[in-house]
Write a protein that holds these residues in place. Structure first.
Motif, PDB file in Angstrom:
ATOM      1  N   ASN A  58      44.843  47.353  36.744  1.00 44.21           N
ATOM      2  CA  ASN A  58      45.043  48.770  37.070  1.00 44.21           C
ATOM      3  C   ASN A  58      44.832  48.902  38.582  1.00 44.21           C
ATOM      4  O   ASN A  58      44.588  47.901  39.272  1.00 44.21           O
ATOM      5  CB  ASN A  58      44.131  49.683  36.241  1.00 44.21           C
TER       6      ASN A  58
ATOM      7  N   GLU B  22      41.521  47.510  39.982  1.00 42.28           N
ATOM      8  CA  GLU B  22      41.461  46.054  39.783  1.00 42.28           C
ATOM      9  C   GLU B  22      42.413  45.334  40.751  1.00 42.28           C
ATOM     10  O   GLU B  22      42.057  44.283  41.304  1.00 42.28           O
ATOM     11  CB  GLU B  22      41.804  45.705  38.326  1.00 42.28           C
TER      12      GLU B  22
ATOM     13  N   LYS C 259      49.390  48.485  36.992  1.00 40.30           N
ATOM     14  CA  LYS C 259      49.507  49.679  36.149  1.00 40.30           C
ATOM     15  C   LYS C 259      49.142  50.929  36.939  1.00 40.30           C
ATOM     16  O   LYS C 259      48.158  50.950  37.672  1.00 40.30           O
ATOM     17  CB  LYS C 259      48.570  49.556  34.942  1.00 40.30           C
TER      18      LYS C 259
HETATM   19 MG   LIG Z   1      41.824  48.353  31.929  1.00 45.73          MG
END
Ligand SMILES: [Mg+2]
Ligand SMILES: Nc1ncnc2c1ncn2[C@@H]1O[C@H](COP(=O)(O)OP(=O)(O)O)[C@@H](O)[C@H]1O
Ligand SMILES: Cc1ncc(COP(=O)(O)O)c(N)n1
Length: 559
Positions: free
Chosen positions: A195, A198, A232
């Motif tokens: 994400n 991250e 994401k």
């Molecule tokens: Mg996650």
């Protein structure tokens, strides 16, 4: 429902993913697609298959190596549910037990690395796995063990969800794991799914806050060795669309979809990565697998938007909504026999003659007091029928009136109507029930008590019985009269609505006392729709019914 749209799709992408690593795998996948063709495959020298005609079913398998979430929204629990929903067998290696709920993470108990390894070996030496998906990996030792095992037991694909922080903001793996993640696990991965926070952590802390940052981050992470990177965008600021960025080493693909307005987003990352792993395990190449997984997640988010589980900020998804539709089990949504009181059946030719659309006719009938609607369309092409049904459903939903589709289960399913009405020569009731699930309403036309009993046994909710009087709406229709109607009612274990030639002039007679207790109302076509004013005609019929049927429905007041 909203789909994932692909921007900048590059056809070169597809063959580059090594989904079939060996000829053996190709046979396995062919076998999966054509399970009865075992002798053909056996003669190709593949001893995994029996040489007789016995069918052996090879189930696609995902192994998830992740943390347990006691609240069952994310982690191992989300992975298992997502795989189950997508028809894939999911084995589970637990790296940590978290005390977690919809409010956050209250505690973490890490499993020792050698025991993580033991679990992996138990699974891989027996059940095996097509795809391994990793989630929460809280220690350096755990990551090293996983890498070691995967070197000995290679799989078709490795999906790494580099879980660092939960949706709640709680840390699940510290910065200490970043180096080993980058240097040892990511190079083995076919896909990594960070994400925004991250992605930022993996590239050394630089902010990732827009699509251009996501593209750059995807490229930088790709340089660490994974074959594909999906950054994401669930944490992108703004309320507009959702964009995830996929980089395959050559091209960037922006995978967009609409944002579902919901606080039930706990576990979306785990769900997406597991769903991708499941689609890969079924044999799909990377891009189609990602698109299918995003569609599954979008549908699940949509189906879970109204759920109220837990008191925290992020509720879970209903991964198995196809099995148990929690949003529709409330008593409000269940079929109420009283809704059969004034059953309006539309007729396209009639509406055309009077210059009104089906949706307008439906609105008029509901405003005049119709208590249930059936869209009956014998001539229109499928696309037109669907559009009419969707427009009518919008109106019916606005007023909280159930809407059924005549005969066409494909239309009923495509527009998510409240149910279907079937004739004796249409799709059998049992099959319709199996396709529509337990919540949808199914009605069946019956002329005899035997037909009514069978319809009930097969899963119908109500019977439509007639023609009570001669009618012009249905060709070659046998009239059963009031006596025939009563006979069906007395033989029917489920509610009955009378149909055929009923109007304001004879509805009173149909419903007069003594009346079988399961005769709940009248279904009409011409009396409402072959009239200049649908609202007034419906009101007139509703008043007749109100006079005879004293206990009119409490749920559907005269509007
Ligand atoms: Mg996650
Ligand atoms: N409200 C939402 N509506 C639609 N898709 C969403 C929504 N929230 C997250 N997603 C999708 O779920 C996936 C996971 O999102 P994200 O929140 O970025 O990851 P994580 O759960 O790991 O923090 C992404 O594909 C994202 O586009
Ligand atoms: C045990 C565990 N693993 C992973 C997550 C991440 O959740 P999300 O899918 O929302 O990123 C979590 N909250 N708990």
């Amino acid at each position: 429902m909203q789909g994932a749209n692909l921007v900048g799709f590059n056809t070169n992408f597809l063959p580059t993913f090594p989904i079939f690593k060996t000829t053996q795998h190709l046979f396995c996948h062919l076998k999966q697609a054509y399970p009865t063709a075992s002798s053909t495959f056996a003669s190709m020298g593949n001893d995994e298959f029996t040489t007789t005609t016995t069918t052996t079913v090879r189930v696609p398998r995902v192994l998830t190596v992740a943390g347990s979430d006691s609240g069952a929204g994310a982690g191992i629990q989300a992975d298992m549910k997502a795989c189950a929903a997508l028809g894939v067998y999911c084995t589970t290696v637990i790296t940590a037990v978290t005390a977690q709920n919809t409010a956050g993470v209250q505690g973490i108990h890490t499993v020792p690395a050698d025991f993580v390894e033991k679990q992996m070996l138990s699974v891989l030496t027996d059940i095996g796995a097509d795809v391994v998906k990793t989630g929460m990996l809280p220690t350096v030792d755990i990551i090293r063990s996983i890498c070691d095992v995967l070197k000995t037991y290679p799989v078709t694909a490795l999906v790494v969800d580099p879980v660092l922080v939960a949706t709640s903001g709680d840390e699940l793996a510290g910065p200490a794991v970043l180096d080993v993640l980058r240097e040892e696990l990511l190079p083995m991965a076919d896909l990594v799914t960070p994400n925004l926070p991250e992605a930022s952590a993996l590239i050394g802390g630089e902010n990732v806050v827009n699509i251009s940052d996501m593209r750059e981050a995807a490229q930088a992470i790709h340089a660490l060795g994974p074959r594909n990177v999906l950054v994401k965008g669930g944490h992108l600021p703004g309320t507009g669309g959702m964009v995830d960025v996929l980089y395959d080493g050559v091209d960037w693909h922006e995978l967009s979809g609409s944002r579902v307005e919901t606080h039930n987003t706990h576990g979306t990352g785990c769900t997406l990565a597991s769903a991708i792993a499941a689609e890969l395990a079924k044999g799909h190449p990377m891009l189609p697998a990602i698109l299918a997984a995003k569609q599954y997640l979008a549908d699940t988010l949509q189906q879970s938007a109204g759920l109220n589980i837990g008191r925290g900020a992020q509720g879970p998804l209903n991964h198995l909504y196809k099995l148990s539709n929690w949003g529709k089990t409330s008593t409000e949504r269940q079929f109420k026999p009283e809704a059969l009181l004034l059953y309006a059946v539309t007729d396209a030719a009639m509406n055309k003659r009077w210059g009104r659309s089906t949706a307008d006719a439906v609105r008029g009938a509901i405003e005049g007091g119709a208590t249930i609607i059936q869209i009956r369309e014998k001539e229109a092409e499928t696309g037109e029928f669907l559009r009419e049904a969707e427009a009518s459903l919008k109106v019916a939903r606005h007023y909280g009136i159930p809407l059924l589709i005549n005969d066409r289960i494909d239309i009923a399913m495509a527009c998510d109507a409240d149910g279907i009405h079937l004739g004796q020569s249409d799709l059998p009731v049992a099959q319709a029930r199996a396709l529509l699930g337990p919540e949808k309403i199914i009605g069946v036309s019956c002329k005899t008590p035997e037909q009514a009993e069978k319809a009930w046994k097969d899963g119908a909710d109500y019977i439509g019985s007639g023609g009570v009087y001669p009618t012009t709406t249905k060709k070659d229709n046998k009239t059963i009269g009031l006596d025939g109607l009563r006979e069906v009612c007395y033989g029917s274990p489920i509610p009955v609505v009378a149909i055929g030639g009923i109007s304001t002039s004879n509805a009173g007679q149909v419903m007069q006392e003594p009346r079988p207790q399961n005769l709940k109302g009248v279904a009409v076509v011409s009396a409402l729709f072959n009239q200049a004013d649908v609202v007034a005609s419906t009101q007139a019929l509703r008043s007749v019914l109100a006079r005879t049927v004293k206990k009119s429905s409490p749920v559907v007041p005269l509007l």
